[in-house]
Write an enzyme that holds these catalytic residues in place. Structure first.
Site, PDB file in Angstrom:
ATOM      1  CG  HIS A   1      -1.862  -1.426   0.790  1.00  0.00           C
ATOM      2  ND1 HIS A   1      -2.040  -1.404  -0.243  1.00  0.00           N
ATOM      3  CD2 HIS A   1      -3.137  -1.331   2.146  1.00  0.00           C
ATOM      4  CE1 HIS A   1      -3.905  -2.250  -0.093  1.00  0.00           C
ATOM      5  NE2 HIS A   1      -3.841  -2.906   1.708  1.00  0.00           N
TER       6      HIS A   1
ATOM      7  CG  HIS B   1      -7.996  -0.311   1.698  1.00  0.00           C
ATOM      8  ND1 HIS B   1      -8.060  -1.238   3.416  1.00  0.00           N
ATOM      9  CD2 HIS B   1      -7.215  -1.462   2.083  1.00  0.00           C
ATOM     10  CE1 HIS B   1      -7.102  -2.364   4.065  1.00  0.00           C
ATOM     11  NE2 HIS B   1      -6.486  -2.130   2.842  1.00  0.00           N
TER      12      HIS B   1
ATOM     13  CD  GLU C   1      -7.894  -3.695  -0.753  1.00  0.00           C
ATOM     14  OE1 GLU C   1      -7.249  -3.530  -0.722  1.00  0.00           O
ATOM     15  OE2 GLU C   1      -8.263  -4.727  -0.019  1.00  0.00           O
TER      16      GLU C   1
HETATM   17  C1  BGC Z   1      -4.370  -6.686   2.399  1.00  0.00           C
HETATM   18  C2  BGC Z   1      -4.402  -7.056   3.410  1.00  0.00           C
HETATM   19  C3  BGC Z   1      -4.297  -6.574   4.405  1.00  0.00           C
HETATM   20  C4  BGC Z   1      -4.756  -5.057   4.509  1.00  0.00           C
HETATM   21  C5  BGC Z   1      -4.828  -4.063   5.345  1.00  0.00           C
HETATM   22  C6  BGC Z   1      -5.207  -5.776   2.486  1.00  0.00           C
HETATM   23  O1  BGC Z   1      -5.717  -4.413   1.407  1.00  0.00           O
HETATM   24  O2  BGC Z   1      -4.433  -7.974   1.502  1.00  0.00           O
HETATM   25  O3  BGC Z   1      -3.297  -8.765   3.581  1.00  0.00           O
HETATM   26  O4  BGC Z   1      -4.007  -6.738   5.869  1.00  0.00           O
HETATM   27  O5  BGC Z   1      -5.356  -4.100   3.295  1.00  0.00           O
HETATM   28  O6  BGC Z   1      -3.658  -3.863   5.194  1.00  0.00           O
END
Ligand code: BGC
Length: 400
Positions: free
Chosen positions: A149, A220, A365
């Site tokens: 991210h 998210h 997402e």
């Molecule tokens: C990921 C997860 C992660 C979450 C929070 C999601 O997009 O795929 O593995 O724990 O984001 O970070």
């Protein structure tokens, strides 16, 4: 088809509102939001708790409303969707996204990415490394051995410039400098949230760069269609319009293969309860994800052409078992990460004095595939000078 016609008009709306300059004060928040029955169920956060300063820059809360009484709240800290109030089967407004009631709580709880815009690369890049035009780039490894991210201070953790041209949309812009979090190129990015009168939330992204870079930006939000903080999502009924997915290794990096969902717990081609197979750890993918945390390859034929020129596919339908609220997701992205809240711990103090819990929310997402910069066979996430990045996702709500 009816649905697509309604979306087409919503899409036209964001095109019309896509210009204008300067900051504008956000609309005042209403204290309460009442459904058609008149009962008060959900409350928008107090805008005053978002009038703050982060990294010396002012933060705010922008309120979006539609003619149906639905509303949304968006902050410029991380360009986050804070609240989304839509009617349930009885007409009662229900807040369907997890969030906090002040900027301070978002700053102090960064790991969940509640409601945030994530980037420059949403999802994972293996070992925080990729090559572009023969040159290597090294990024932070903030998720075990991998980059997640956007790194240590991604788009979720910066203050965007907000501008509210009307009471149903808000635009947020951010200038990501050349070298920020290790990524090449100065990137100008804009995200527009629009709440339509047909209870769709449209999130539209566009961007340009001055040097070749990679970009995979998404939202998210954590949804619970029975209402944030109302317990498990395992009884929600989910359908994902994907015949295939990208299997991962134990660190959630794609193996590079694209495989059929048929015969696996990832087969959501027909509606099924989220929890029906979520503990099937005999399946290595469920074991690696600690449940669902996978990218689905959306069926390209499952869409239609819109008036605005963009082609969106119908990605997902999911329904809250108690509220009857239905969420249909449409996107022009090739994939969707379905994450079932496996890392929620029940420790986050949500809005309206609620708490989160293990698997009490899910994310959808819409995105390019994880680790695409290292997988030449995946659709490219490269953005070059002169190209315009454009991504659109529609979260359409109804109830039955
Ligand atoms: C990921 C997860 C992660 C979450 C929070 C999601 O997009 O795929 O593995 O724990 O984001 O970070």
């Amino acid at each position: 088809m009816n649905k697509l016609i309604r979306f087409a008009s919503g899409f036209g709306l964001i095109l019309l509102t896509g210009c204008g300059n300067g900051n504008q004060a956000p609309a005042a928040a209403s204290d309460t939001a009442a459904g058609s029955t008149g009962a008060t169920l959900a409350v928008l956060p107090d805008t005053a708790a978002f009038h703050d300063t982060v990294d010396g820059q002012p933060t705010a809360l922008y309120i979006l409303k539609n003619k149906q009484g639905a509303s949304a709240a968006v902050t410029n800290y991380g360009a986050r969707l804070v609240s989304l109030l839509v009617p349930d089967k009885k007409g009662l407004l229900t807040d369907v996204v997890l969030g906090y009631d002040s900027v301070g709580k978002y700053v102090h709880q960064p790991d969940t990415y509640f409601g945030a815009i994530v980037g420059r690369y949403g999802n994972r890049i293996a070992k925080g490394h990729f090559m572009l035009d023969g040159k290597g780039y090294t990024l932070a490894t903030n998720d075990g051995p991998n980059h997640l991210h956007g790194g240590k201070k991604g788009f979720d953790a910066v203050v965007w410039t907000g501008q509210q041209p009307n009471d149903h949309s808000v635009q947020l812009t951010y200038l990501s400098k050349d070298g920020e979090e290790g990524y090449p190129g100065t990137l100008q990015i804009r995200v527009t949230y629009t709440l339509t009168d047909s209870n769709a939330l449209i999130i539209s992204y566009d961007g340009t760069t001055d040097k070749p870079t990679v970009l995979n930006i998404t939202n998210h939000s954590y949804f619970n269609l029975n209402g944030q903080g109302s317990g498990t999502i395992n009884n929600h009924i989910l359908q994902i319009y994907a015949d295939r997915y990208t299997p991962v290794d134990s660190t959630l990096i794609p193996t590079g293969k694209i495989q059929p969902v048929g015969g696996t717990p990832l087969d959501f081609r027909q509606p099924v309860a989220i929890g029906a197979r979520v503990n099937d750890t005999a399946n290595a993918q469920i074991k690696y994800g600690r449940g669902y945390d996978h990218n689905f390859v959306l069926n390209p034929a499952n869409g239609d052409r819109l008036a605005g020129g963009g082609r969106l596919v119908h990605a997902v339908t999911v329904q809250g078992d108690q509220s009857g609220i239905v969420l249909d997701v449409f996107t022009n992205q090739p994939g969707v990460q379905f994450y079932g809240g496996n890392f929620l711990k029940g420790s986050d103090p949500l809005k309206a004095a609620k708490r989160d819990d293990y698997r009490s929310a899910f994310c959808l997402e819409t995105q390019h595939f994880p680790d695409s910069p290292n997988e030449p066979s995946f659709p490219s996430t490269e953005l070059r000078p002169g190209q315009n990045y454009q991504s659109t996702t529609i979260y359409q709500f109804s109830a039955k």
